[in-house]
Design a protein around this motif. Structure first.
Motif, PDB file in Angstrom:
ATOM      1  N   VAL A  40      -5.978   4.290   1.500  1.00 38.15           N
ATOM      2  CA  VAL A  40      -6.796   3.358   2.279  1.00 38.15           C
ATOM      3  C   VAL A  40      -7.024   3.995   3.648  1.00 38.15           C
ATOM      4  O   VAL A  40      -6.072   4.358   4.334  1.00 38.15           O
ATOM      5  CB  VAL A  40      -6.081   1.989   2.441  1.00 38.15           C
ATOM      6  CG1 VAL A  40      -6.896   1.061   3.326  1.00 38.15           C
ATOM      7  CG2 VAL A  40      -5.818   1.353   1.089  1.00 38.15           C
ATOM      8  N   LEU A  62      -1.184   3.967  -2.328  1.00 37.94           N
ATOM      9  CA  LEU A  62      -2.633   3.779  -2.402  1.00 37.94           C
ATOM     10  C   LEU A  62      -3.327   4.475  -1.235  1.00 37.94           C
ATOM     11  O   LEU A  62      -2.770   4.579  -0.148  1.00 37.94           O
ATOM     12  CB  LEU A  62      -2.964   2.287  -2.398  1.00 37.94           C
ATOM     13  CG  LEU A  62      -2.363   1.479  -3.547  1.00 37.94           C
ATOM     14  CD1 LEU A  62      -2.672   0.008  -3.382  1.00 37.94           C
ATOM     15  CD2 LEU A  62      -2.883   1.986  -4.883  1.00 37.94           C
ATOM     16  N   LEU A  82      -5.171  -2.795  -5.102  1.00 32.15           N
ATOM     17  CA  LEU A  82      -5.273  -3.431  -3.787  1.00 32.15           C
ATOM     18  C   LEU A  82      -5.363  -4.948  -3.934  1.00 32.15           C
ATOM     19  O   LEU A  82      -4.746  -5.694  -3.173  1.00 32.15           O
ATOM     20  CB  LEU A  82      -6.465  -2.874  -3.008  1.00 32.15           C
ATOM     21  CG  LEU A  82      -6.271  -1.467  -2.453  1.00 32.15           C
ATOM     22  CD1 LEU A  82      -7.597  -0.895  -1.975  1.00 32.15           C
ATOM     23  CD2 LEU A  82      -5.234  -1.463  -1.339  1.00 32.15           C
ATOM     24  N   PHE A  89      -7.963  -0.834   7.153  1.00 27.39           N
ATOM     25  CA  PHE A  89      -7.704  -2.151   6.571  1.00 27.39           C
ATOM     26  C   PHE A  89      -7.666  -3.138   7.727  1.00 27.39           C
ATOM     27  O   PHE A  89      -7.006  -2.897   8.731  1.00 27.39           O
ATOM     28  CB  PHE A  89      -6.365  -2.084   5.816  1.00 27.39           C
ATOM     29  CG  PHE A  89      -5.703  -3.397   5.491  1.00 27.39           C
ATOM     30  CD1 PHE A  89      -6.410  -4.471   4.993  1.00 27.39           C
ATOM     31  CD2 PHE A  89      -4.333  -3.537   5.673  1.00 27.39           C
ATOM     32  CE1 PHE A  89      -5.788  -5.661   4.681  1.00 27.39           C
ATOM     33  CE2 PHE A  89      -3.696  -4.720   5.365  1.00 27.39           C
ATOM     34  CZ  PHE A  89      -4.418  -5.789   4.865  1.00 27.39           C
ATOM     35  N   ILE A 106       0.855  -1.193   0.000  1.00 26.63           N
ATOM     36  CA  ILE A 106       0.000   0.000   0.000  1.00 26.63           C
ATOM     37  C   ILE A 106       0.892   1.244   0.000  1.00 26.63           C
ATOM     38  O   ILE A 106       0.657   2.199  -0.734  1.00 26.63           O
ATOM     39  CB  ILE A 106      -0.960   0.005   1.223  1.00 26.63           C
ATOM     40  CG1 ILE A 106      -2.088  -1.021   1.020  1.00 26.63           C
ATOM     41  CG2 ILE A 106      -1.530   1.403   1.471  1.00 26.63           C
ATOM     42  CD1 ILE A 106      -2.959  -1.238   2.245  1.00 26.63           C
ATOM     43  N   LYS A 107       1.925   1.193   0.823  1.00 29.80           N
ATOM     44  CA  LYS A 107       2.861   2.320   0.924  1.00 29.80           C
ATOM     45  C   LYS A 107       3.635   2.508  -0.388  1.00 29.80           C
ATOM     46  O   LYS A 107       3.710   3.609  -0.915  1.00 29.80           O
ATOM     47  CB  LYS A 107       3.819   2.051   2.084  1.00 29.80           C
ATOM     48  CG  LYS A 107       4.617   3.215   2.553  1.00 29.80           C
ATOM     49  CD  LYS A 107       5.401   2.821   3.799  1.00 29.80           C
ATOM     50  CE  LYS A 107       6.227   3.976   4.324  1.00 29.80           C
ATOM     51  NZ  LYS A 107       6.979   3.606   5.519  1.00 29.80           N
ATOM     52  N   PHE A 127     -10.908  -3.639   3.040  1.00 28.89           N
ATOM     53  CA  PHE A 127     -10.360  -2.309   2.802  1.00 28.89           C
ATOM     54  C   PHE A 127     -11.485  -1.285   2.849  1.00 28.89           C
ATOM     55  O   PHE A 127     -12.560  -1.520   2.291  1.00 28.89           O
ATOM     56  CB  PHE A 127      -9.675  -2.237   1.433  1.00 28.89           C
ATOM     57  CG  PHE A 127      -8.482  -3.134   1.314  1.00 28.89           C
ATOM     58  CD1 PHE A 127      -7.240  -2.734   1.787  1.00 28.89           C
ATOM     59  CD2 PHE A 127      -8.600  -4.392   0.733  1.00 28.89           C
ATOM     60  CE1 PHE A 127      -6.129  -3.560   1.691  1.00 28.89           C
ATOM     61  CE2 PHE A 127      -7.497  -5.230   0.619  1.00 28.89           C
ATOM     62  CZ  PHE A 127      -6.263  -4.811   1.095  1.00 28.89           C
ATOM     63  N   ALA A 161      -1.962  -6.222  -4.565  1.00 25.03           N
ATOM     64  CA  ALA A 161      -1.177  -6.279  -3.323  1.00 25.03           C
ATOM     65  C   ALA A 161      -1.513  -7.540  -2.532  1.00 25.03           C
ATOM     66  O   ALA A 161      -0.617  -8.241  -2.045  1.00 25.03           O
ATOM     67  CB  ALA A 161      -1.430  -5.026  -2.481  1.00 25.03           C
ATOM     68  N   LEU A 163     -10.712   3.957  -3.166  1.00 26.17           N
ATOM     69  CA  LEU A 163      -9.990   2.681  -3.217  1.00 26.17           C
ATOM     70  C   LEU A 163      -9.683   2.287  -4.660  1.00 26.17           C
ATOM     71  O   LEU A 163     -10.579   2.253  -5.496  1.00 26.17           O
ATOM     72  CB  LEU A 163     -10.816   1.571  -2.554  1.00 26.17           C
ATOM     73  CG  LEU A 163     -11.146   1.732  -1.067  1.00 26.17           C
ATOM     74  CD1 LEU A 163     -12.045   0.591  -0.611  1.00 26.17           C
ATOM     75  CD2 LEU A 163      -9.880   1.796  -0.233  1.00 26.17           C
TER      76      LEU A 163
END
Length: 140
Positions: A69, A67, A107, A72, A62-63, A97, A110, A102
């Motif tokens: 979010v 993204l 996602l 989560f 995500i980092k 999520f 990921a 989003l």
């Protein structure tokens, strides 16, 4: 690389275990099994380890993918066999999520990378259980 864990009996059904991070935690049986319920249950800790391992992967991605979010969380639902030695034979891992923006495709990518490539605990679980996953998006 070798991990070395020391687990000490604290009397009755309780044990204290360390971790390579040098943190410690207590494991104990519930009253129904002669313990006092003052610690984590060992089998349930396995489910926390599964969620934590995959969650760390996903959080890192995500980092890296930048993204958005808001929240989560991971739900891990497992079936324990009836006969001894009791073990998890089916495990479902749900990735939830939350957010207003989003990117579902990224996602999901990921999650897939964690499940299929990075999460070693997931791979260990596959050796003894049927593992299924689901990704759920909650748009706000």
């Amino acid at each position: 690389m070798t991990n070395h864990i020391t687990t000490n009996w604290m009397g009755n059904m309780a044990f204290e275990s360390n971790n390579p991070s040098d943190h410690k935690f207590i494991m104990d049986a519930g009253a129904e099994d002669g313990g006092e319920g003052k610690g984590f249950r060992p089998k349930a800790l396995m489910l926390s380890s599964l969620a934590g391992c995959s969650g760390l992967d996903v959080a890192s991605l995500i980092k890296k993918m930048k993204l958005e979010v808001d929240k989560f969380h991971i739900e891990t639902i497992a079936n324990l066999t009836e006969e001894h030695p009791k073990f998890y034979d089916k495990v479902k891992v749900e990735y939830h999520f939350y957010g207003s923006n989003l990117d579902e495709k990224k996602l999901q990518r990921a999650v897939d990378l964690s499940v299929e490539k990075y999460c070693g605990v997931m791979e260990m679980f596959r050796k003894f259980a049927k593992v299924t996953t689901q990704t759920i998006f909650h748009k706000s």
